[in-house]
Write an enzyme that holds these catalytic residues in place. Structure first.
Site, PDB file in Angstrom:
ATOM      1  N   SER A  61       0.802  -1.239   0.000  1.00 41.13           N
ATOM      2  CA  SER A  61       0.000   0.000   0.000  1.00 41.13           C
ATOM      3  C   SER A  61       0.829   1.281   0.000  1.00 41.13           C
ATOM      4  O   SER A  61       0.273   2.368  -0.158  1.00 41.13           O
ATOM      5  CB  SER A  61      -0.956   0.015   1.189  1.00 41.13           C
ATOM      6  OG  SER A  61      -2.003  -0.904   0.961  1.00 41.13           O
ATOM      7  N   TYR A 174     -11.531   2.034   3.721  1.00 40.07           N
ATOM      8  CA  TYR A 174     -10.237   1.800   3.073  1.00 40.07           C
ATOM      9  C   TYR A 174     -10.429   0.748   1.983  1.00 40.07           C
ATOM     10  O   TYR A 174     -10.827  -0.382   2.273  1.00 40.07           O
ATOM     11  CB  TYR A 174      -9.231   1.326   4.115  1.00 40.07           C
ATOM     12  CG  TYR A 174      -7.816   1.247   3.601  1.00 40.07           C
ATOM     13  CD1 TYR A 174      -7.167   2.370   3.107  1.00 40.07           C
ATOM     14  CD2 TYR A 174      -7.115   0.041   3.615  1.00 40.07           C
ATOM     15  CE1 TYR A 174      -5.862   2.305   2.640  1.00 40.07           C
ATOM     16  CE2 TYR A 174      -5.815  -0.032   3.161  1.00 40.07           C
ATOM     17  CZ  TYR A 174      -5.193   1.099   2.665  1.00 40.07           C
ATOM     18  OH  TYR A 174      -3.902   1.022   2.198  1.00 40.07           O
TER      19      TYR A 174
END
Length: 403
Positions: A61, A174
């Protein structure tokens, strides 16, 4: 300061918590504040690879920051806009509407049609209603009801053409916003995200031989690429080189697919800290770091981090609940300082293979920590990453007081 970081990380390798690591930190003037690599980048039998700042690692990420920069470059080019509805360009995104419940008896989800505009701004700030299916219980049930695996398959559509979890623009979750943003960059530029980042980020910074979505296809990277290791049930480190954290992706995954060395990522991070004009204009940097959430979405973010131990561990990064958080295109923003760790407005984010970056604008420092370790963001490892951040902050303060 450096001794406290040295000791903590050396003990982690000696005790078998980590196979190896690489840490780099410096200030906005280009001075290196800390640099250390130790241990091994593999537990694969018969393979010997020391962990150095040239070792190629999955940054997971931490890719999102690069994708945000690439998206802002497209905006500067005039090929994308932040506040235009992008649904027409991405017809699969959000096509199922919003999931509001799940009927266990019928084994089916309750889905409400939704055509609210979704913008690039929402995608880059996690307010579009996308959520990773492995984080959202309702999405998990929806997948199972369709006999589908979580977040698997070659394309972004396979992984992320799933129901939204709220009406776009009204909350925080998210998810795959940066993956869809990657598709927009590809549509806008006519290039793969690999080729776009190569031309616009990696070559200008001189890191083109140290960053790629496909390191195994590059002669300059293949032999330097780390293998994942994981903690076995007995607490011992095992080879996890067979684990594919991209779950079969053949698309460039803008939310998590880049592999890079610690040195290359640090080069990128310090360029962003310095607001290097090679990458973006001053106004684009302002947009990159500016908190993007309105009051309702900011509250949703803080509630979301507190939702479960899983959420707190993945998204909280040991920033205390008492520190109010918001979100920028770069990552998580701490609105207040934390004693001995960072000043107000510090930005940070991590990757599933236990990698971390931080930028402290007020202190004028940045740093990155690379490990290749599972389970993702294992609490003792996240505690080590915090210790690294604190040590660097202390060193920066010490140097500032001497001038």
């Amino acid at each position: 300061m450096s001794q406290s970081i040295d000791k903590a990380f050396e003990e982690a390798v000696a005790s078998g918590l980590l196979p190896g690591f690489s840490l780099l930190a410096g200030d906005k003037d280009g001075n290196l504040l800390y640099s250390k690599s130790l241990g091994s980048a593999t537990k694969k039998p018969g393979r010997d690879l020391p962990f150095t700042d040239d070792t190629i690692c999955l940054i997971a990420s931490m890719t999102k920051l690069m994708t945000s920069v690439a998206a802002l470059q497209c905006i500067e080019d005039g090929t994308l806009e932040l506040d235009k509805d992008v649904r027409p360009l991405l017809p699969q995104m959000g096509k199922y509407g919003v999931i509001t419940g799940f009927d266990e008896d019928k084994n089916e989800a309750t889905l409400v049609p939704d055509s609210t505009p979704i913008t690039l701004r929402m995608l880059l700030s996690h307010t579009s209603g996308q959520e990773y299916d492995w984080l959202g219980p309702l999405l998990g049930k929806w997948r199972v009801s369709r006999n589908e695996e979580l977040w698997s398959g070659p394309t972004i559509e396979d992984k992320s053409a799933i129901p939204l979890v709220f009406t776009p623009g009204t909350g925080f979750a998210y998810g795959a916003g940066h993956d869809w943003a990657a598709k927009l960059i590809q549509i806008a530029s006519g290039k793969s995200l690999e080729d776009f980042m190569h031309a616009r980020i990696w070559v200008p910074l001189g890191i083109e031989n140290d960053a790629s979505f496909w390191p195994k296809t590059k002669e300059t990277m293949r032999d330097r690429t780390a293998d994942l290791s994981m903690l076995g049930e007995d607490g011992k480190l095992l080879d996890a080189s067979a684990v594919d954290l991209m779950f079969g992706a053949t698309d460039c995954i803008g939310g998590g697919g880049v592999f890079a060395s610690a040195k290359a990522y640090y080069t990128f991070l310090s360029a962003v800290l310095r607001r290097d004009p090679k990458l973006l204009t001053p106004s684009s940097y302002t947009e990159l770091f500016r908190p993007q959430l309105d009051e309702r979405c900011e509250q949703a973010l803080n509630d979301y981090i507190a939702l479960s131990p899983l959420h707190t561990n993945y998204l909280g990064l040991r920033v205390p609940p008492s520190v109010r958080k918001t979100w920028s295109f770069a990552g998580l923003v701490a609105k207040e300082g934390q004693e001995g760790r960072f000043e107000p407005g510090a930005t940070l984010w991590a990757g599933a293979a236990s990698t971390l970056w931080f930028i402290d604008h007020e202190a004028g420092i940045c740093g990155t920590a690379f490990c290749q370790f599972l389970p993702p963001l294992h609490p003792p490892v996240v505690a080590l990453l915090e210790q690294f951040q604190r040590g660097v902050f202390e060193e920066a303060k010490k140097r500032a007081s001497q001038h």
